[in-house]
Write a protein that holds these residues in place. Structure first.
Motif, mmCIF file in Angstrom:
data_model
loop_
_atom_site.group_PDB
_atom_site.id
_atom_site.type_symbol
_atom_site.label_atom_id
_atom_site.label_comp_id
_atom_site.label_asym_id
_atom_site.label_seq_id
_atom_site.Cartn_x
_atom_site.Cartn_y
_atom_site.Cartn_z
ATOM 1 N N ASP A 183 35.053 37.411 50.495
ATOM 2 C CA ASP A 183 36.351 36.868 50.110
ATOM 3 C C ASP A 183 37.341 37.015 51.254
ATOM 4 N N PRO B 138 43.156 38.859 45.177
ATOM 5 C CA PRO B 138 41.982 39.321 44.428
ATOM 6 C C PRO B 138 41.116 38.151 43.977
ATOM 7 N N ASP C 127 38.975 36.127 41.362
ATOM 8 C CA ASP C 127 38.926 35.955 39.911
ATOM 9 C C ASP C 127 38.220 34.630 39.655
ATOM 10 N N ARG D 89 35.631 32.056 37.451
ATOM 11 C CA ARG D 89 34.972 31.660 36.224
ATOM 12 C C ARG D 89 33.518 31.320 36.553
ATOM 13 N N PRO E 140 32.437 44.188 42.758
ATOM 14 C CA PRO E 140 32.881 43.241 41.733
ATOM 15 C C PRO E 140 32.741 43.805 40.328
ATOM 16 N N ASP F 120 33.040 40.530 33.694
ATOM 17 C CA ASP F 120 33.359 40.590 32.271
ATOM 18 C C ASP F 120 32.442 39.653 31.512
ATOM 19 N N ARG G 208 31.890 45.188 30.533
ATOM 20 C CA ARG G 208 32.266 45.057 31.942
ATOM 21 C C ARG G 208 31.176 45.694 32.792
ATOM 22 N N ARG H 8 33.522 36.171 33.771
ATOM 23 C CA ARG H 8 34.337 36.097 34.982
ATOM 24 C C ARG H 8 33.949 37.212 35.937
ATOM 25 N N ARG I 263 35.525 39.500 39.012
ATOM 26 C CA ARG I 263 36.821 39.907 39.570
ATOM 27 C C ARG I 263 36.611 41.006 40.601
ATOM 28 N N GLU J 91 38.182 42.840 44.711
ATOM 29 C CA GLU J 91 38.792 42.678 46.027
ATOM 30 C C GLU J 91 37.812 43.140 47.091
ATOM 31 N N TRP K 181 33.285 28.990 41.292
ATOM 32 C CA TRP K 181 32.152 29.906 41.108
ATOM 33 C C TRP K 181 31.327 29.893 42.381
#
Length: 265
Positions: free
Chosen positions: A6, A11, A13, A15, A33, A36, A42, A60, A62, A64, A241
């Motif tokens: 990234d 951050p 995020d 889908r 990562p 969820d 999680r 998802r 999520r 950093e 994605w």
């Protein structure tokens, strides 16, 4: 196969969009990562997303400072490569720690120490090839049926597949689900959806895509996309994605390096 990192300006995020492969994400570096799932769970770290994971946009990713290697595995080889039945992974997310134990941590260390993406790709290929060589393959009739579905873009009848492999419809259904992860018809519908999204991402009009992809009409396509992704035909091609296929999402998810290879059939 693709390597991703990234950009660090915000951050991550993402889908998760349903895909007709089993997705393996091998992460390394400083970030971890969080995934969820629809049940409210999680998951942390490297993970496997089963065939068709991501319905209604409820899964998802999520985090950093995330970096990793993503592999799209054919469900026909996923059992051998991962050591778990695709049927158990259908629509689910499982951490690599749960599947491989300490080996998952060793892989993360080796990826982190590798000097280039090409070294990481070679390491990943070596790992998966070794695991496949040590496990029994899927039934040839199941593999052939899966490849027929992919080649036919999902527009293949189960009765035709059963007749062509010389099995009863019931036998094909049970063996296919056990070794691919979905019944043949649901697998075909997932492949059809994926092909339609490819065409939308390439700029084709939704009405034409619906007509030529086996949907009853444009509304049928719209409903299928909404059910599977929680998005619309206009927005789903831009869903970031992390994907190997540059035609779909390009570099919108971050810095991506891809490894050319055969399609994940």
């Amino acid at each position: 196969m693709a390597g991703f990192r990234d950009r660090g300006d915000a951050p991550v995020d993402l889908r998760v969009v349903p895909h007709p492969t089993v997705t393996l994400a091998l992460v390394f570096g400083p970030g971890t990562p969080l995934v969820d799932d629809p049940a409210g769970g999680r998951h942390r770290g490297s993970f496997v997303a089963g065939l068709g994971t991501g319905s209604a946009g409820e899964v998802r990713v999520r985090g950093e400072e995330i970096a990793g290697v993503q592999v799209r595995l054919s469900p026909a080889v996923a059992f051998a490569a991962l050591g778990v039945s695709p049927d158990e992974l259908s629509g689910a997310v499982v951490t690599l720690d749960e599947l491989w134990g300490r080996e998952a941590a060793r892989i993360r260390e080796r990826l982190d120490e590798a000097p280039t993406w090409q070294h990481r790709f070679a390491l990943t290929e070596e790992l998966l090839a070794r695991r496949c060589a040590e496990a029994p393959p899927a039934h040839p009739e199941v593999v052939w049926s899966w490849r027929r579905i992919v080649a036919g873009r999902g527009l293949v009848r189960v009765e035709e597949l059963a007749a062509e492999v010389g099995w009863s419809r019931k036998r094909l259904w049970s063996r296919f689900q056990a070794q691919i992860g979905l019944p043949p018809k649901r697998a075909a519908n997932l492949v059809r959806f994926d092909h339609a999204v490819h065409r939308l991402a390439a700029g084709d009009r939704a009405g034409r895509v619906a007509a030529e992809s086996g949907y009853a009409d444009q509304s049928h396509l719209h409903r299928d996309i909404a059910i599977r992704t929680g998005a619309t035909p206009a927005t789903v091609p831009g869903s970031p994605w992390l994907a190997v296929d540059a035609l779909k999402w390009g570099n919108r998810a971050g810095n991506i390096s891809s490894r050319p290879g055969r399609p994940p059939l």
